[in-house]
Design a protein around this motif. Structure first.
Motif, mmCIF file in Angstrom:
data_model
loop_
_atom_site.group_PDB
_atom_site.id
_atom_site.type_symbol
_atom_site.label_atom_id
_atom_site.label_comp_id
_atom_site.label_asym_id
_atom_site.label_seq_id
_atom_site.Cartn_x
_atom_site.Cartn_y
_atom_site.Cartn_z
ATOM 1 N N VAL A 1 53.524 41.646 43.819
ATOM 2 C CA VAL A 1 53.187 41.064 45.305
ATOM 3 C C VAL A 1 53.731 41.992 46.187
ATOM 4 C CG1 VAL A 1 53.635 39.017 46.692
ATOM 5 C CG2 VAL A 1 53.249 38.720 44.359
ATOM 6 N N ALA A 2 52.818 42.359 47.072
ATOM 7 C CA ALA A 2 53.252 43.282 48.265
ATOM 8 C C ALA A 2 53.553 42.617 49.598
ATOM 9 C CB ALA A 2 52.342 44.479 48.390
ATOM 10 N N GLY A 3 53.181 41.530 49.591
ATOM 11 C CA GLY A 3 53.237 40.662 50.932
ATOM 12 C C GLY A 3 53.141 39.180 50.900
ATOM 13 N N THR A 4 53.106 38.473 51.860
ATOM 14 C CA THR A 4 52.750 36.928 52.124
ATOM 15 C C THR A 4 51.737 36.733 52.987
ATOM 16 O OG1 THR A 4 54.869 36.723 53.633
ATOM 17 C CG2 THR A 4 55.369 36.500 51.496
ATOM 18 N N PRO A 5 51.034 35.699 52.846
ATOM 19 C CA PRO A 5 51.053 34.703 51.685
ATOM 20 C C PRO A 5 50.393 35.468 50.508
ATOM 21 C CG PRO A 5 49.301 34.113 53.087
ATOM 22 C CD PRO A 5 50.052 35.018 54.000
ATOM 23 N N SER A 6 50.668 35.343 49.295
ATOM 24 C CA SER A 6 50.324 35.824 48.045
ATOM 25 C C SER A 6 49.894 34.883 47.058
ATOM 26 C CB SER A 6 51.001 37.028 47.352
ATOM 27 O OG SER A 6 50.879 38.046 47.905
ATOM 28 N N VAL A 7 48.575 34.522 46.817
ATOM 29 C CA VAL A 7 48.245 33.377 46.002
ATOM 30 C C VAL A 7 47.710 33.932 44.572
ATOM 31 C CG1 VAL A 7 46.674 31.339 45.890
ATOM 32 C CG2 VAL A 7 47.509 32.250 48.190
ATOM 33 N N PHE A 8 48.172 33.142 43.633
ATOM 34 C CA PHE A 8 47.700 33.278 42.089
ATOM 35 C C PHE A 8 46.839 31.783 41.580
ATOM 36 C CE2 PHE A 8 50.894 36.337 42.904
ATOM 37 C CZ PHE A 8 50.502 37.435 42.030
ATOM 38 N N VAL A 9 45.608 31.922 41.064
ATOM 39 C CA VAL A 9 45.174 30.609 40.420
ATOM 40 C C VAL A 9 45.119 31.069 38.898
ATOM 41 C CG1 VAL A 9 43.003 29.572 40.234
ATOM 42 C CG2 VAL A 9 43.895 30.598 42.488
ATOM 43 N N ARG B 1 37.099 30.680 50.041
ATOM 44 C CA ARG B 1 37.396 31.464 48.714
ATOM 45 C C ARG B 1 38.109 30.976 47.969
ATOM 46 N NH1 ARG B 1 37.732 37.388 51.798
ATOM 47 N NH2 ARG B 1 35.772 37.248 53.110
ATOM 48 N N LEU B 2 39.012 30.200 48.244
ATOM 49 C CA LEU B 2 40.137 29.552 47.133
ATOM 50 C C LEU B 2 39.305 28.340 46.535
ATOM 51 C CD1 LEU B 2 42.782 29.671 45.829
ATOM 52 C CD2 LEU B 2 43.920 28.195 47.824
ATOM 53 N N LEU B 3 38.463 27.626 47.085
ATOM 54 C CA LEU B 3 37.776 26.551 46.637
ATOM 55 C C LEU B 3 36.956 27.108 45.651
ATOM 56 C CD1 LEU B 3 36.949 24.051 49.355
ATOM 57 C CD2 LEU B 3 38.044 23.642 47.244
ATOM 58 N N ALA B 4 36.450 28.233 46.042
ATOM 59 C CA ALA B 4 35.173 29.017 45.098
ATOM 60 C C ALA B 4 36.178 29.231 43.745
ATOM 61 C CB ALA B 4 34.623 29.963 45.815
ATOM 62 N N ARG B 5 37.156 29.559 43.890
ATOM 63 C CA ARG B 5 38.074 30.343 42.627
ATOM 64 C C ARG B 5 38.106 28.962 41.691
ATOM 65 N NH1 ARG B 5 37.292 33.976 39.918
ATOM 66 N NH2 ARG B 5 37.254 32.445 38.278
ATOM 67 N N VAL B 6 38.871 28.080 42.507
ATOM 68 C CA VAL B 6 39.315 26.887 41.927
ATOM 69 C C VAL B 6 38.059 26.039 40.971
ATOM 70 C CG1 VAL B 6 40.160 24.502 42.060
ATOM 71 C CG2 VAL B 6 40.971 26.344 43.235
ATOM 72 N N ASP B 7 37.017 26.297 41.914
ATOM 73 C CA ASP B 7 35.758 25.427 41.223
ATOM 74 C C ASP B 7 35.287 26.316 40.013
ATOM 75 O OD1 ASP B 7 35.860 23.323 43.084
ATOM 76 O OD2 ASP B 7 34.322 24.220 44.155
ATOM 77 N N ALA B 8 35.688 27.476 39.900
ATOM 78 C CA ALA B 8 34.966 28.418 38.806
ATOM 79 C C ALA B 8 35.908 28.241 37.886
ATOM 80 C CB ALA B 8 35.331 30.038 39.236
ATOM 81 N N GLU B 9 37.180 27.886 37.831
ATOM 82 C CA GLU B 9 38.085 27.680 36.917
ATOM 83 C C GLU B 9 37.811 26.123 36.167
ATOM 84 O OE1 GLU B 9 40.582 29.664 35.345
ATOM 85 O OE2 GLU B 9 40.013 31.157 36.980
ATOM 86 N N LEU B 10 37.375 25.117 37.042
ATOM 87 C CA LEU B 10 37.177 24.045 36.644
ATOM 88 C C LEU B 10 35.892 23.889 35.983
ATOM 89 C CD1 LEU B 10 37.954 21.959 39.698
ATOM 90 C CD2 LEU B 10 39.360 21.960 37.634
ATOM 91 N N SER B 11 34.964 24.884 36.184
ATOM 92 C CA SER B 11 33.683 24.765 35.640
ATOM 93 C C SER B 11 33.514 25.658 34.382
ATOM 94 C CB SER B 11 32.549 25.392 36.712
ATOM 95 O OG SER B 11 32.513 26.608 37.159
#
Length: 252
Positions: free
Chosen positions: A167-175, A188-198
């Protein structure tokens, strides 16, 4: 690629971001979550870990994104907060992190989290002291090198995990253990979450897993053999990262 084009980017720019995003096809990180602040159910199918700094203005925006994600996908998302005070540029970030860790120990993390970000420009010795007093804490105990050690250890452990995860800086997000480019943006985060859910529990179609606009990153990694992973690494190694200090803003 499709997602970036739909967001209005030119194809060449979208391709660069897509190639960069393929860096996510690596072994997911595992983070310590026991005793850490959690928003959502522990057994939620999607776990989001965010490394944040209470004096970072981008983190204040990301805090709003986390609340929005929690409300948009109730029961599906669990959000873990990790401390990453950037002490070299934010003089009160470490102290604010200690205050938040103390608040977590008495079950008042999220209201303290919101208070610190909402009044970010006021963060200083006076504001933090007042916050501690409202929490019923002994200021001298919390910042004592010996008595305050249990709280400081939490911050140090989180910072060590950030270093291990590059992690090089903030905020840093991991899904689900995978670093997400521009993860502080809600769409973009919703798209990533929905990909994991589907994503199916298992994929037998390797091409579908790898060519889908939003494949499950963990499943895609499992579908690659060692040679495929090496090829992917060589491909992405030459792609510039659109990080905050480059021409691409974290919130672009």
């Amino acid at each position: 690629l499709t997602f970036y084009i739909q967001q209005g980017l030119e194809r060449d720019d979208a391709l660069v971001l897509t190639q960069n995003a393929s860096l996510s096809l690596k072994k997911p990180m595992t983070f310590e979550t026991n005793g850490r602040p959690r928003l959502g159910e522990e057994n939620a199918p999607v776990e989001i870990v965010i490394f944040s700094d209470f004096q970072c203005p981008y983190c204040a925006q990301a805090a709003q994104t986390m609340h929005a994600i929690h409300e948009a996908r109730p029961g599906a998302v669990s959000i873990i907060f990790k401390q990453l005070p950037l002490v070299s540029i934010h003089p009160f970030a470490a102290a604010a992190a200690l205050v938040a860790v103390y608040a977590q120990s008495i079950g008042k993390f999220w209201q303290t989290h919101d208070r610190l970000f909402d009044a970010q420009k006021q963060i200083g010795s006076t504001f933090l002291k007042e916050t501690l007093e409202e929490l019923g804490a002994d200021v001298d105990t919390l910042f004592d090198p010996v008595k305050g050690q249990p709280y400081a250890v939490v911050v140090i452990e989180d910072m060590a995990e950030a270093k291990e995860a590059d992690v090089a800086g903030t905020p840093s997000v991991f899904v689900n253990g995978i670093a997400i480019q521009s993860g502080a943006r809600l769409d973009r985060l919703l798209a990533r979450v929905d990909a994991e859910l589907s994503a199916p529990a298992s994929k037998t179609d390797k091409k579908r897993a790898l060519l889908s606009p939003f494949p499950s990153t963990q499943e895609s990694y499992r579908q690659l053999d060692n040679a495929g992973r090496a090829d992917l690494f060589m491909l992405t190694k030459s792609v510039l990262c659109p990080c905050p200090e480059s021409a691409h803003s974290f919130f672009d």
